[in-house]
Motif scaffolding. Structure first.
Motif, PDB file in Angstrom:
ATOM      1  N   HIS A 107       0.762   3.591   6.274  1.00  0.00           N
ATOM      2  CA  HIS A 107       2.026   4.322   6.368  1.00  0.00           C
ATOM      3  C   HIS A 107       1.754   5.765   6.764  1.00  0.00           C
ATOM      4  CE1 HIS A 107       0.863   5.953   2.469  1.00  0.00           C
ATOM      5  NE2 HIS A 107       0.644   4.699   2.107  1.00  0.00           N
ATOM      6  N   ARG A 108       2.808   6.433   7.163  1.00  0.00           N
ATOM      7  CA  ARG A 108       2.707   7.842   7.548  1.00  0.00           C
ATOM      8  C   ARG A 108       2.543   8.713   6.304  1.00  0.00           C
ATOM      9  NH1 ARG A 108       7.020   9.014  12.227  1.00  0.00           N
ATOM     10  NH2 ARG A 108       7.399   6.882  12.872  1.00  0.00           N
ATOM     11  N   GLY A 155      10.154  10.458   9.153  1.00  0.00           N
ATOM     12  CA  GLY A 155      11.251  10.747  10.077  1.00  0.00           C
ATOM     13  C   GLY A 155      10.790  10.562  11.511  1.00  0.00           C
ATOM     14  N   GLY A 156      11.709  10.687  12.422  1.00  0.00           N
ATOM     15  CA  GLY A 156      11.393  10.506  13.838  1.00  0.00           C
ATOM     16  C   GLY A 156      11.331   9.030  14.192  1.00  0.00           C
ATOM     17  N   GLN A 172       3.824   0.045   8.101  1.00  0.00           N
ATOM     18  CA  GLN A 172       5.246  -0.048   7.748  1.00  0.00           C
ATOM     19  C   GLN A 172       6.114  -0.009   8.993  1.00  0.00           C
ATOM     20  OE1 GLN A 172       5.744   3.285   5.041  1.00  0.00           O
ATOM     21  NE2 GLN A 172       5.877   1.895   3.298  1.00  0.00           N
ATOM     22  N   ASP A 173       5.806   0.903   9.898  1.00  0.00           N
ATOM     23  CA  ASP A 173       6.595   1.031  11.119  1.00  0.00           C
ATOM     24  C   ASP A 173       6.390  -0.169  12.037  1.00  0.00           C
ATOM     25  OD1 ASP A 173       7.256   3.501  10.069  1.00  0.00           O
ATOM     26  OD2 ASP A 173       6.552   4.663  11.791  1.00  0.00           O
TER      27      ASP A 173
END
Length: 168
Positions: free
Chosen positions: A49-50, A56-57, A65-66
């Protein structure tokens, strides 16, 4: 039949005409497959994950996750497939530096693999099989038409996989 080479930070969604391949070290691939429609998706993510400061973004497939969200969105929008109708297979999370014991057993590969398992569980997606952790890298080949995934594990020179049933 088209073959797609998946690079780190990419994902792919397609139908029975495609096969997808990649090479994983500490990165992880999740394959999703819908048996009736013979459609599927595959990711190759670098981190689970980030960082909080990066939230955001637009979604970024470098993060597990993205990548999972991107695959699920496209499966739904292009093929009408919901997450619970898919089966998953998970690969990678290898220790690329087995002679270095600097992280106390919490390597980026282990974090990636554990995050993939947790994300799939949270989405209610059944994990049909996995080939995670160990030492070295994996070559992955996903045939979307059949749902089959072939895996070849290669250990670094001088390293031996000590998992029960692990490959030398």
């Amino acid at each position: 039949m088209g073959a797609v080479d998946l690079q780190p930070g990419q994902y792919f969604v397609g139908d029975a005409r495609q096969r997808v391949r990649t090479i994983l070290g500490s990165c992880v691939s999740i394959t999703l497959w819908h048996a009736r429609y013979r459609v599927g998706a595959m990711s190759h993510f670098l981190l689970p994950h980030r960082a909080a400061v990066q939230q955001g973004g637009p979604l970024d497939a470098r993060y597990g996750q993205d990548a999972l969200r991107l695959m699920l969105q496209r499966l739904l929008s292009e093929y009408g497939v919901s997450p619970r109708e898919c089966e998953a297979k998970v690969f990678g999370g290898g220790d690329m530096f087995p002679l270095r014991e600097l992280d106390g057993g919490n390597s980026v590969g282990r974090r990636n693999g554990e995050a993939a398992q947790q994300m799939l569980l949270a989405h209610g997606i059944t994990v049909r099989s996995e080939s995670l952790f160990g030492k070295g890298y994996r070559q992955i080949y996903f045939d979307i038409g059949s749902g089959d995934v072939w895996v070849r594990l290669a250990t670094p020179p001088g390293a031996r996989d000590t998992r029960p049933g692990g490959m030398p």
